[in-house]
Motif scaffolding. Sequence first.
Motif, mmCIF file in Angstrom:
data_model
loop_
_atom_site.group_PDB
_atom_site.id
_atom_site.type_symbol
_atom_site.label_atom_id
_atom_site.label_comp_id
_atom_site.label_asym_id
_atom_site.label_seq_id
_atom_site.Cartn_x
_atom_site.Cartn_y
_atom_site.Cartn_z
ATOM 1 N N GLU A 115 0.839 -1.201 0.000
ATOM 2 C CA GLU A 115 0.000 0.000 0.000
ATOM 3 C C GLU A 115 0.877 1.256 0.000
ATOM 4 O O GLU A 115 1.844 1.348 0.759
ATOM 5 C CB GLU A 115 -0.907 -0.007 1.226
ATOM 6 N N LYS A 116 0.546 2.216 -0.852
ATOM 7 C CA LYS A 116 1.328 3.448 -0.948
ATOM 8 C C LYS A 116 0.781 4.570 -0.068
ATOM 9 O O LYS A 116 1.492 5.521 0.254
ATOM 10 C CB LYS A 116 1.378 3.929 -2.397
ATOM 11 N N ASP A 117 -0.484 4.456 0.328
ATOM 12 C CA ASP A 117 -1.090 5.477 1.188
ATOM 13 C C ASP A 117 -0.519 5.317 2.605
ATOM 14 O O ASP A 117 -0.724 4.281 3.246
ATOM 15 C CB ASP A 117 -2.607 5.299 1.216
ATOM 16 N N PRO A 118 0.203 6.320 3.129
ATOM 17 C CA PRO A 118 0.810 6.189 4.461
ATOM 18 C C PRO A 118 -0.197 5.955 5.578
ATOM 19 O O PRO A 118 0.168 5.456 6.644
ATOM 20 C CB PRO A 118 1.562 7.512 4.645
ATOM 21 N N ASP A 119 -1.461 6.315 5.337
ATOM 22 C CA ASP A 119 -2.478 6.106 6.369
ATOM 23 C C ASP A 119 -2.941 4.658 6.425
ATOM 24 O O ASP A 119 -3.571 4.238 7.404
ATOM 25 C CB ASP A 119 -3.689 7.010 6.115
ATOM 26 N N ASN A 120 -2.671 3.903 5.380
ATOM 27 C CA ASN A 120 -3.146 2.513 5.317
ATOM 28 C C ASN A 120 -2.027 1.485 5.204
ATOM 29 O O ASN A 120 -2.286 0.291 5.288
ATOM 30 C CB ASN A 120 -4.086 2.349 4.111
ATOM 31 N N GLN A 121 -0.806 1.929 4.999
ATOM 32 C CA GLN A 121 0.279 0.989 4.766
ATOM 33 C C GLN A 121 0.642 0.232 6.031
ATOM 34 O O GLN A 121 0.440 0.693 7.140
ATOM 35 C CB GLN A 121 1.515 1.717 4.243
ATOM 36 N N MET A 122 1.178 -0.951 5.827
ATOM 37 C CA MET A 122 1.665 -1.782 6.911
ATOM 38 C C MET A 122 3.049 -2.311 6.547
ATOM 39 O O MET A 122 3.254 -2.739 5.407
ATOM 40 C CB MET A 122 0.719 -2.947 7.174
ATOM 41 N N PRO A 123 3.964 -2.264 7.529
ATOM 42 C CA PRO A 123 3.855 -1.653 8.848
ATOM 43 C C PRO A 123 3.572 -0.144 8.762
ATOM 44 O O PRO A 123 3.798 0.461 7.722
ATOM 45 C CB PRO A 123 5.235 -1.918 9.472
ATOM 46 N N PRO A 124 3.094 0.452 9.869
ATOM 47 C CA PRO A 124 2.794 1.885 9.863
ATOM 48 C C PRO A 124 4.018 2.706 9.470
ATOM 49 O O PRO A 124 5.163 2.270 9.630
ATOM 50 C CB PRO A 124 2.384 2.164 11.320
#
Length: 243
Positions: A115-124
């Motif tokens: 995931e590229k969206d920092p609000d949804n990526q894992m790890p945070p």
Amino acid sequence: MFKRKGIVFLFVFILCVLFACKHHPEEIVLDNGDNGGTVNPPDTIDIINPDPCDPDSVYFQNSIAPILNSMCSTEGCHDGSDPDNDVLLTSYLSVMEEVNAGDPGNSDLYEVITEKDPDNQMPPADSPQLTNDQIALIQTWISQGAQNNSCQEDCNPDDFSYANNILPVVSAYCVGCHGGSSPDADLTLESYTDIQTIALDGRLMDALLGQNGVAIMPDNTTGLPDCNISNFQNWVNAGAPNN
């Protein structure tokens, strides 16, 4: 009398049939759980004497579990105490709840780590991030069927190169907890100097051996394989060189 003997013989025969399998290694039948995908075919693992590692295969126990244990199933994230979003990543079966075997693109685990969206990526975003190589390993493992497999890695206890035998293990097993902006126990293990410091003051071997009142590390494991521990001990005994 003959009737009684016949009953005894029948009873013994039944017991023999029921318990004959005890003479064979126990087979572990694995299932990828109810994740909406295709269930893996039954698989068996020889935990005691696994086959040598195939360089073209990715093994859950050797490569994937250490990554997830270090980077994902930490306290406050996806461990057993209070898993974030009720996603538990502490065992093969719980991991398979987030995996569609053979299809990384339809696997929640792979989607969040890419995931590229920092609000949804894992790890945070404020935690240590998976490397491109680690992401590629997870993708390949899923593509190869996401099996709960293991293999016997080549290991020479007398080979204690920092670059080849120490750093890769620390990176795989430790940096997820001991990295980023809030490392566990305020201990960072992201550089040679970090690792050398705890090697020379004794904390490294105390943690790897679970001695002197220190809990065994890596966390959530029973410790590293004996050969890897010997690598570390020999490296420490040699003065923890950057070799």
